[in-house]
Design an enzyme around this catalytic site. Structure first.
Site, mmCIF file in Angstrom:
data_model
loop_
_atom_site.group_PDB
_atom_site.id
_atom_site.type_symbol
_atom_site.label_atom_id
_atom_site.label_comp_id
_atom_site.label_asym_id
_atom_site.label_seq_id
_atom_site.Cartn_x
_atom_site.Cartn_y
_atom_site.Cartn_z
ATOM 1 N N ALA A 9 89.656 75.263 77.389
ATOM 2 C CA ALA A 9 90.726 76.219 77.684
ATOM 3 C C ALA A 9 91.553 75.792 78.892
ATOM 4 O O ALA A 9 92.791 75.767 78.834
ATOM 5 C CB ALA A 9 90.134 77.611 77.894
ATOM 6 N N LYS A 178 83.190 81.164 95.351
ATOM 7 C CA LYS A 178 83.829 82.406 94.906
ATOM 8 C C LYS A 178 83.217 82.867 93.592
ATOM 9 O O LYS A 178 83.158 84.072 93.301
ATOM 10 C CB LYS A 178 85.338 82.232 94.798
ATOM 11 C CG LYS A 178 85.811 81.138 93.825
ATOM 12 C CD LYS A 178 86.075 81.644 92.444
ATOM 13 C CE LYS A 178 86.515 80.518 91.524
ATOM 14 N NZ LYS A 178 86.850 80.985 90.161
ATOM 15 N N THR A 235 89.072 86.165 91.103
ATOM 16 C CA THR A 235 87.834 86.082 90.330
ATOM 17 C C THR A 235 86.982 87.335 90.476
ATOM 18 O O THR A 235 86.278 87.723 89.541
ATOM 19 C CB THR A 235 87.033 84.843 90.768
ATOM 20 O OG1 THR A 235 87.881 83.696 90.700
ATOM 21 C CG2 THR A 235 85.834 84.610 89.869
#
Length: 313
Positions: A9, A178, A235
Site C-alpha cells: 500500500a 510512535k 497515528t
C-alpha cells in the site's frame, strides 16, 4: 528517475504521488504485468489509476537514481540482500518505521550493513497511504548523513513536501516509537478509558521517545517535528492507523485483525531492549510489550502505570 522497491500500500502510494512529476519504476514481486496492462493498482490499494510516468516492473532497474524501499522493517534486510548488486552505490531510502529484532538496528543501519556501499537515508512523517495515493497533501522528513538536501530536492513532488535533516537517529526513533505509543492509546480507547487517557498516554509516550532518542544522540528538536510529534499525533488519533486499531482490539479483549503489518507490536520489545541497554526508563513501552506478548491485560497494565511513584513532570 526514481525506483520504489515494494508494491504494498505505501510503496504504491508513494510511487503514484512521485509519478505526478517524476519517471517512476514500481518494483512488484507479483502483478507487475497486470498493472502495466490495466494501468491500475492492485493489492491493498486496488483500482487506482497509475500516472503515465509510472511503470510497474518485476526487476529493479540499474542506474544511479534513488531507490525507495517500501517493505516492513523486519523484512528490510532480506529485500536489500536480494537486490544488493542493483543497489550498490546508490541512494537507498527506507520508507519503513521500526527497530530490527535481534540486531536492534534502525533502517539506515540495516541498509549500511546489507549494502555497504549504498547511501542510506530514511523518509518518515505523518502519512497514510490512501491519502498520499489520492493526491492529498502531506509533509515528510528526509534524513541522511550525506547530502540530505540534494536527495530532498530530487524526491519532492507537488503533493509531497519534504524537509531535510542529518539527524537520522531522531527521525528513525520518532517513526518507530510512535507506533508503540499508538498501541497504548488504542488499548485505552478500546477499554473505554476515555479521551483524557489517550491524551495522557500520547504525551507521556512522547516523553519516553524523546528520552531514548536523546540518549542515543538525537537532537530533541527533531522529535517535535514531522517525523516525531507530527507522526505521533496522526497515528494515535486516527482509526486509519493499524497500530491504533491493534491496541483498540487488545483493549476490548478481541483478537486483532490479521493480515496486516503492525510495526509497533514488533518494535515494542526491541525498543525496550535498547532502553535497558541505555539505562532509559520506558514504562509505556514496557507495558505495550507485555500486552502484545499476552503477559498482562489492560486492567493489569493500568494498575502498573497508575501505581508508579509520583514525581515532577
Amino acid at each position: 528517475m526514481i525506483a520504489v522497491l515494494g508494491a504494498g500500500a505505501f510503496g504504491t502510494a508513494m510511487a503514484i504521488a512521485l509519478a505526478r512529476s517524476h519517471d517512476v519504476a514500481l518494483v512488484a514481486r507479483s502483478g507487475a504485468e497486470g498493472m502495466a496492462r490495466s494501468r491500475q493498482s492492485v493489492g491493498k490499494l486496488p483500482g487506482l489509476r497509475l500516472p503515465d510516468r509510472l511503470w510497474p516492473v518485476k526487476v529493479l532497474p540499474m542506474g544511479n537514481f534513488p531507490v525507495l524501499v517500501a517493505v516492513p522493517t523486519q523484512h528490510l534486510r532480506t529485500a536489500l540482500e536480494g537486490n544488493a548488486d542493483a543497489l550498490a552505490g546508490r541512494p537507498v531510502v527506507a520508507l519503513c518505521k521500526g527497530i530490527e529484532r535481534g540486531t536492534l538496528a534502525g533502517p539506515t543501519a540495516v541498509i549500511a550493513d546489507a549494502v555497504p556501499d549504498a547511501r542510506p537515508a530514511i523518509l518518515s512523517g505523518p502519512s497514510f497511504a490512501a491519502d498520499i495515493a489520492r493526491g492529498l497533501p502531506t509533509a515528510l522528513t528526509l534524513a541522511s548523513r550525506e547530502d540530505a538536501g540534494g536527495l530532498r530536492d530530487a524526491l519532492s513532488a507537488p503533493t509531497v513536501r519534504l524537509y531535510s535533516t542529518d539527524d537520522v537517529t531522531g527521525v528513525e526513533l520518532g517513526g518507530a516509537l510512535k507506533n508503540v505509543t499508538a498501541i497504548a492509546c488504542g488499548a485505552a480507547v478500546g477499554a473505554g478509558l476515555g479521551e483524557s487517557a489517550r491524551a495522557a498516554l500520547l504525551t507521556r509516550g512522547f516523553a519516553e521517545t524523546t528520552r531514548l532518542a536523546v540518549a542515543l544522540g538525537a537532537d530533541p528538536a527533531t522529535l517535535t517535528g514531522l517525523s516525531g510529534l507530527g507522526d505521533l499525533a496522526l497515528t494515535c488519533g486516527s482509526d486509519l492507523s493499524r497500530n491504533l486499531r491493534h491496541g483498540i482490539a487488545l483493549g476490548r479483549g478481541e483478537t486483532p485483525e490479521g493480515g496486516v503489518t503492525v510495526e509497533g507490536a514488533l518494535t515494542a520489545q526491541a525498543a525496550l531492549e535498547v532502553a535497558r541497554r541505555e539505562g532509559v526508563e520506558m514504562p509505556i513501552a514496557a507495558t505495550v510489550a507485555a500486552l502484545v506478548a499476552g503477559e498482562t491485560d489492560v486492567p493489569g497494565a493500568l494498575r502498573a502505570l497508575l501505581g508508579r511513584p509520583l514525581k515532577e513532570e
